[in-house]
Design an enzyme around this catalytic site. Structure first.
Site, mmCIF file in Angstrom:
data_model
loop_
_atom_site.group_PDB
_atom_site.id
_atom_site.type_symbol
_atom_site.label_atom_id
_atom_site.label_comp_id
_atom_site.label_asym_id
_atom_site.label_seq_id
_atom_site.Cartn_x
_atom_site.Cartn_y
_atom_site.Cartn_z
ATOM 1 N N CYS A 187 -2.128 -0.267 10.516
ATOM 2 C CA CYS A 187 -1.981 -1.088 9.302
ATOM 3 C C CYS A 187 -3.036 -2.182 9.281
ATOM 4 O O CYS A 187 -3.419 -2.663 8.224
ATOM 5 C CB CYS A 187 -0.628 -1.797 9.266
ATOM 6 S SG CYS A 187 0.746 -0.844 9.864
ATOM 7 N N GLY A 242 3.388 5.308 -1.559
ATOM 8 C CA GLY A 242 4.745 5.563 -1.079
ATOM 9 C C GLY A 242 5.627 4.326 -1.191
ATOM 10 O O GLY A 242 6.778 4.400 -1.642
ATOM 11 N N GLU A 297 5.804 -2.312 3.613
ATOM 12 C CA GLU A 297 4.547 -2.747 4.232
ATOM 13 C C GLU A 297 3.558 -1.645 3.892
ATOM 14 O O GLU A 297 3.707 -0.516 4.352
ATOM 15 C CB GLU A 297 4.782 -2.924 5.733
ATOM 16 C CG GLU A 297 3.732 -3.742 6.411
ATOM 17 C CD GLU A 297 2.691 -2.858 7.037
ATOM 18 O OE1 GLU A 297 1.889 -2.277 6.271
ATOM 19 O OE2 GLU A 297 2.704 -2.740 8.266
ATOM 20 N N SER A 302 1.993 4.088 2.962
ATOM 21 C CA SER A 302 0.934 3.921 1.965
ATOM 22 C C SER A 302 1.389 3.049 0.805
ATOM 23 O O SER A 302 2.582 2.853 0.570
ATOM 24 C CB SER A 302 0.528 5.286 1.417
ATOM 25 O OG SER A 302 1.589 5.830 0.653
#
Lengths: 529, 529
Positions: free
Chosen positions: B300, B243, B263, B240
């Site tokens: 993603c 995160g 990412e 996320s």
């Protein structure tokens, strides 16, 4: 010489504070008034840069080539005036600045050649595999594209080669990024003259005007605003550890992380192994004394520390380097501030525990100010290992000789070293073979490892690495010297199933640019089959 | 399955808190007890990694190749057990996990091939020019070397391909960097099984044991200690935005800056241009509904937002996507926490101003927990432009259709987009020609631009770019998928006047590895003349 700030290749007059350049040798102000920039100018420069960045996306590479070549021509054409002013502002001798101007125009031409050849965009093509099972592969093509507006901080110690039209600016422009330069306060006039050359090249070659801006400030306000502006996409800096880390930390306060390339401090250790010390003590001493004091010791790759094992040659080396240092005259440092910092740091170090003065120059020019006095200190490895301060950079012509009792102590001492731009081995073939483990340790601590040379004299070429593990730089993965410096300012962009006519030339089937590309994992200049 | 932490390829028993994995579909604990790691283990893992890093400097590339291949074999050999456990822990269907295991072993083999071929080290050689005037040129040779120990955070949404032996780990190992994995708390058992395969490969191929460690933690203590450890030289993460940025900020607290590759979030916009909308409304609707809900929308590259201009086809598109979405059954999400977050975020968005629900699935599995309900929302471009929240990622199978009155409004709406992993154009050739400026704008906002495809299904190949401008990632200059991912974990090292016999093979005159090298700025496989 116009002392107004430059926004989008145009001079902007305003009623700001006036700044003046100082001749560090005389301590007197030089002709020319420069205007402190405003934060509104930062806004305007970034807005124009962002617009130019967008326009430059589809620019003909040949136009970029012409732009870089035209800057080089304009600099050369006004070389005499630029060098004269740079000498007055920096205290550097004319021949050194002539060489530096040549290096600067050479850099511009090197990057022009890189763009002209074209393969630097690292084109990668994996053509579609429509029959692949269980899933077809799409057509994927990738190349490097510019990252966005770049802020460049002019460096004090290279008023030409690492300043307004220096390595950072030219590599960013080559990548296709607009540049906003924060002029260094130690050479406003040189900056203005070099900027004139860039503006004239923008005009002549029809580049978008937002590609270049330059702002003056004697404090930190403008630099901070530039680094923290949302449109700024990268920052390049060469200077002190303190200055570089301040920029890194400023950038970290941004909501959006951006790369900062800070080339900071390095003491560029030289390790003299026993056999060569015995056979060439005097020659090494003279060579190192010269490298240590070159340009008043104000090179990033100045060899600040030398390690040697107590061996028969060591006393001869000490005598010879003492003699050499004592005969090297003082020199004018880049600015009164740099000279003051040097004296403070040099004196503080000479008072650390276990330090003794091995030699000091007694040829001090009393008629000029900001003089640096060449000096070499000595310490035992055991004291060196206990005191972290002794491994810190002193910017100027002061060196430290660390005498090690034996190989084990040498190993312990070099283990304490932090990351470096360069590490130099003075060694015979036998020396190398007998110290392989030390060499392997050293390789993990440096960006460039040199055998039997001096670290000063940084070649501008493709194989150069000017960057190293922290704290030499904040990011050892990039170089600020040589053609690979362009890779600091690009990112890959992949096109999936994109039509031939809308692909950039670098990725078109027919390879119209004739560049090397990786097609199906094979490097080739041929077209896509 | 052993639930102990792994330090330097060995299991370490201790009396820590016990952790259990949960089946998100049933909400029940799964077999197997895992031990929460201690900070002492972090110390031990990094010390061993640092030692292995030093040892690996001079490792035979063929040994690395064998190591990667052996991991792939070990994973394949235990594939059934791994897939079974991953299905229980992640709620992902068996066929998807079979594909993912194939992708994981494929990745290992791709990197093995890259190392075997050898040119990836980007060797650059500028031979000495002893006769050059005014100064001779030294011999300079440069290649990429590993950066040091890498901390990898396992990803929730790819328990195999982006976790313990996933893309981050394999690219770091390929680079020559030791890896310390922080196992993802949503799949402890899968992590343990995959780690067993890596340990057996370390054993079989005689790699230094410090090359691999793996630690368990259901909180943040171990992750923080890993990121902030002085010996950690890079961090890789997929997850996320919150995160990822937490790790970026943790790393910024270190004295020594290190690269973090996070990412993070992306809404992967899809722009449907008018002509194709008219001719293929129903087909596009079905295609997007499938991509949006694939893997319960937990990719993603999930296409979270679609832009279309009010044109004759739009109503047909809306009818068709509503019908498609209503027929797609609910699916188990990766963890109860992810499911709860999805419901909160999806409901919050549906209550934003101007949002209406275009369609929602009514096929909800009432027997399982953590179910995601496919849904598509609708909003006018004018409301979209006013509300930044509508451009944020909702991790799960919820899409947003943004209806634009005309081309100008579309242009204004896409101008609001932040950086993305992918942007997709649905367009005919005529559509593209009529919207070139929008396309140029979009290219500055993404790492991959796709024509008439779907963004899900990320090909693992050299031309892939999986990374994009912030906030899609924190560093758009690198990719986490495909062979170029190796470049995240290396730095250049230059050798100046280094003797042939002590140069790495990649830089020796004779080119014993037979790799491509840039000699005097020309790419060639020939030897140095």
């Amino acid at each position: 010489m116009i002392g107004e700030n430059i926004v989008a290749s145009a001079y902007i007059a305003h009623q700001g504070q006036e700044l003046q350049a100082i001749n560090p040798g005389t301590g007197k102000s030089l002709a020319g008034l420069f205007q402190k920039a405003s934060t509104q100018m930062v806004e305007a420069a970034l807005a124009a840069a962002n617009q130019a960045f967008f326009t430059c996306q589809n620019i003909d590479p040949n136009k970029k080539v012409l732009f870089l070549q035209t800057i080089a021509e304009a600099l050369a054409a006004n070389g005499e005036e630029i060098i004269q002013r740079a000498a007055e502002e920096s205290g550097l001798p004319i021949p050194r600045l002539q060489g530096e101007l040549g290096r600067t125009t050479g850099q511009l031409r090197l990057f022009a050649e890189l763009i002209l050849e074209g393969s630097w965009v690292d084109a990668v093509i994996d053509p579609a595999l429509p029959e692949r099972s269980p899933m077809p592969r799409p057509d994927l093509r990738k190349m490097l594209v510019p990252i966005g507006p770049v802020v460049v901080f002019g460096a004090s110690n290279f008023p030409l080669a690492f300043s307004v039209a220096g390595g950072d600016t030219v590599s960013a422009l080559a990548a296709g990024c607009p540049v906003i330069v924060k002029a260094h306060p130690a050479h406003y006039g040189t900056s203005a003259l070099v900027a004139e050359a860039i503006i004239s090249a923008v005009e002549k070659t029809g580049m978008p005007k937002g590609i270049f801006s330059m702002l003056y400030d004697d404090g930190h306000e403008i630099g901070r605003a530039l680094v923290q502006h949302p449109q700024t996409k990268a920052v390049a800096f060469t200077g002190s550890f303190k200055g570089g880390m301040a920029l890194v930390r400023l950038a970290e306060e941004r909501p959006e992380p951006i790369p900062v390339f800070a080339e900071m401090g390095s003491i560029n250790p030289v390790i003299i192994l026993p056999e060569i010390l015995e056979s060439k003590a005097e020659e090494l001493a003279r060579q190192l004394a010269g490298s240590l004091t070159l340009g008043a010791g104000q090179f990033c790759t100045n060899p600040g520390i030398t390690f040697a094992i107590a061996a028969p040659g060591l006393d001869r080396f000490k005598t010879a380097i003492a003699e050499a240092i004592s005969k090297i005259p003082s020199a004018t440092m880049l600015s009164p501030g740099i000279a003051a910092n040097f004296h403070t740091a040099a004196n503080a170090m000479s008072k650390e525990k276990g330090i003794s003065v091995l030699a000091e120059s007694n040829l001090i020019n009393k008629e000029l100010e900001s003089q640096s006095i060449p000096r070499i200190l000595e310490v035992n490895a055991s004291d060196f290992i206990k005191n972290k301060h002794l491994g810190e950079e002193v910017f100027g012509p002061q060196g430290l000789l660390v005498c090690c009792a034996d190989v084990q102590e040498l190993q312990n001492a070099v283990q304490e070293l932090e990351g470096q731009l360069t590490i130099t081995l003075m060694a015979t073939a036998k020396d190398l073979q007998q110290h392989l483990e030390i060499i392997d340790r050293l390789k993990t601590k440096t960006g460039r490892i040199i055998l039997n040379g001096v670290p000063t004299g940084v070649e501008v070429c493709a194989a150069m690495q000017h960057g190293g593990p922290f704290p030499a730089t904040n990011d050892s993965r990039f170089t600020s010297v040589g053609s690979d410096a362009v890779y600091r300012f690009v990112r890959p962009l992949a096109f999936q199933d994109w039509p031939e006519e809308l692909l950039p030339d670098a990725l078109k089937d027919a390879n119209p640019l004739g560049i090397y590309r990786k097609i199906d994992q094979q490097l080739t200049k041929s077209h896509v089959k």
